[in-house]
Design an enzyme around this catalytic site. Structure first.
Site, short mmCIF file in Angstrom:
data_model
loop_
_atom_site.label_atom_id
_atom_site.label_comp_id
_atom_site.label_asym_id
_atom_site.label_seq_id
_atom_site.Cartn_x
_atom_site.Cartn_y
_atom_site.Cartn_z
N GLU A 35 2.12 4.89 10.48
CA GLU A 35 2.76 3.77 9.79
C GLU A 35 3.94 3.22 10.58
OE1 GLU A 35 1.38 2.46 7.17
OE2 GLU A 35 -0.10 4.06 6.93
N GLU A 76 8.35 3.27 0.77
CA GLU A 76 7.41 3.03 1.88
C GLU A 76 6.32 4.09 1.90
OE1 GLU A 76 5.34 1.26 4.49
OE2 GLU A 76 7.28 0.33 4.06
N GLU A 83 -1.93 2.02 0.14
CA GLU A 83 -2.75 1.29 1.11
C GLU A 83 -3.84 2.17 1.71
OE1 GLU A 83 -0.07 -0.48 3.94
OE2 GLU A 83 0.43 -2.12 2.59
#
Length: 132
Positions: A35, A76, A83
């Site tokens: 990420e 996050e 996701e």
């Protein structure tokens, strides 16, 4: 075993704590590896932590500044998990998956705005104190 019991859930004890710690470390490592946004936000945290120590006038103020930074990382991580799960289901365009991803992104944005507001208020209070 009832139908709601997961075979992946541990029963408790020291092994549970050990496994939970191991899974958490794996999650942090995966976020760092996969990420880019997490790496960027982690860099921001690394740069601002010494600043927080330097500008804080109390332990409460220090915890507020650090907490606002950590909130960004937590949100996050949750967004990245959402996701990853969505991309596992399908990479095809789907309006509900798109909405879920947009909502996760909005949560990250709000955490960044909140952090900025906290930092601005603390810095402004320092400037205000200097002028008095």
């Amino acid at each position: 075993m009832t139908p709601n019991d997961s075979p992946y859930k541990s029963k408790g004890g020291f092994a549970r704590v050990f496994n939970a710690t191991r899974y958490s470390a794996q999650g942090l490592a995966a976020a760092f590896k996969h990420e880019a946004a997490f790496r960027q936000e982690l860099l921001l945290v690394a740069l601002l932590l010494p600043v927080a120590v330097w500008i804080s006038r109390s332990i409460g103020e220090l915890l507020l500044l650090i907490g606002a930074l950590l909130l960004i990382l937590v949100i996050e991580l949750l967004n990245s998990a959402l996701e990853a799960l969505a991309d596992t289901i399908t990479v095809e365009h789907h309006p509900m998956i798109g909405r879920a991803k947009d909502l996760g992104s909005a949560a990250v944005m709000l955490s960044i705005l909140f952090c900025g507001l906290v930092w601005l208020c603390v810095i402004a209070s320092h400037i205000w104190q200097m002028k008095l």
